[in-house]
Design an enzyme around this catalytic site. Structure first.
Site, PDB file in Angstrom:
ATOM      1  N   ASP A   1       0.845  -1.205   0.000  1.00 50.50           N
ATOM      2  CA  ASP A   1       0.000   0.000   0.000  1.00 50.50           C
ATOM      3  C   ASP A   1       0.876   1.250   0.000  1.00 50.50           C
ATOM      4  O   ASP A   1       2.039   1.205   0.422  1.00 50.50           O
ATOM      5  CB  ASP A   1      -0.885   0.036   1.253  1.00 50.50           C
ATOM      6  CG  ASP A   1      -1.885  -1.106   1.275  1.00 50.50           C
ATOM      7  OD1 ASP A   1      -2.157  -1.679   0.208  1.00 50.50           O
ATOM      8  OD2 ASP A   1      -2.382  -1.419   2.374  1.00 50.50           O
TER       9      ASP A   1
HETATM   10  N1  URA Z   1      -1.455  -5.854   3.842  1.00 49.13           N
HETATM   11  C1  URA Z   1      -1.894  -4.576   3.877  1.00 49.13           C
HETATM   12  O1  URA Z   1      -2.916  -4.277   4.459  1.00 49.13           O
HETATM   13  N2  URA Z   1      -1.137  -3.635   3.260  1.00 49.13           N
HETATM   14  C2  URA Z   1       0.029  -3.887   2.624  1.00 49.13           C
HETATM   15  O2  URA Z   1       0.671  -2.983   2.090  1.00 49.13           O
HETATM   16  C3  URA Z   1       0.464  -5.231   2.599  1.00 49.13           C
HETATM   17  C4  URA Z   1      -0.293  -6.189   3.214  1.00 49.13           C
END
Ligand code: URA
Length: 239
Positions: free
Chosen positions: A103
């Site tokens: 993310d």
């Molecule tokens: N899970 C999430 O919620 N975000 C990420 O970036 C990776 C795994």
């Protein structure tokens, strides 16, 4: 393959630049000065030298990056900086992509490559390649978490996650190892437990750990050993 293509692939320059090096007499193939850009060589056995240095043929590159916050795990974006924007010009090989996104507000281990088959194998759900995250949470009451993750967390949409390994590290901090990659998975897993993810950092993929020397935004090529570890992982799960 043609010698000019070999040089382009290996040091990431254009065909025109490769031809200039050849015309300037800077390239040797098997100890003979190359005079034609069309010379055919065997990329597996020919010894090619540029300015007296032996080149190692590299068609594919594998980069470990420590992604900073605020950067997209994408190849291109009009408005926001992407992980590929952080690469120096010399490392911007064509066809690079991100194998396993994070993310925008997550940090840590991002694998960048132009080897589609490798990435496909590594990411295929049936391979179950584990990813470990260091998670900072809003609340420090972890009671029942270990077991809940072991059984499989049920997300708000009804999906039951595969078993995951939870390990408390310190107040509000834990490590979580998961072997799948649903959208916002970790944030959603903790949300169903009534907690909230404040910081999320991926610290390993399979048996390869993020290099602690890499500061956020820095990157380096995978070592041969790290590449082998990934290959073992892919092959192990073939059986
Ligand atoms: N899970 C999430 O919620 N975000 C990420 O970036 C990776 C795994």
């Amino acid at each position: 393959m043609r010698i000019d293509k070999y040089i382009c692939d290996t040091i990431n320059i254009t065909r025109t630049q490769a031809r200039r090096l050849i015309s300037a007499g800077k390239v040797l193939a098997d100890n003979v000065r190359v005079v034609s850009s069309a010379l055919q060589i065997d990329e597996n056995t020919s010894i090619v030298q540029l300015d007296g240095k032996i080149l190692k043929y590299t068609k594919y590159i594998y980069i470990m990056m420590n992604k900073p916050k605020g950067v997209l795990s994408a190849t291109m974006d009009r408005h926001t900086k992407t992980a590929l924007d952080l690469l120096a010009q010399k490392d911007r090989y064509s066809d690079l992509f991100i194998a396993g996104r994070l993310d925008k507000d997550s940090t840590g281990f991002l694998l960048i490559t132009n080897d589609g088959q490798f990435a496909h194998c590594l990411l295929a759900p049936k391979k179950h390649v584990a990813k470990t995250y260091e998670v900072t949470l809003a609340h420090d009451n972890f009671e029942g978490y270990k077991q809940a993750f072991e059984i499989g967390i049920k997300l708000e949409d009804g999906y039951v996650c595969k078993p995951a390994i939870f390990e408390a590290v310190s107040e509000c901090k834990c490590l979580l190892k998961i072997s799948e990659g649903k959208f916002h998975q970790i944030k959603r897993m903790f949300k169903t437990l009534g907690n909230e993810v404040i910081e999320l950092k991926r610290v390993s993929i399979g048996k390869v750990d993020l290099d602690p020397q890499l500061k956020e935004g820095e990157y380096r090529r995978l070592t041969d050993e790290e590449y082998e570890l990934f290959l073992n992982e892919i092959n192990k799960n073939n059986s």
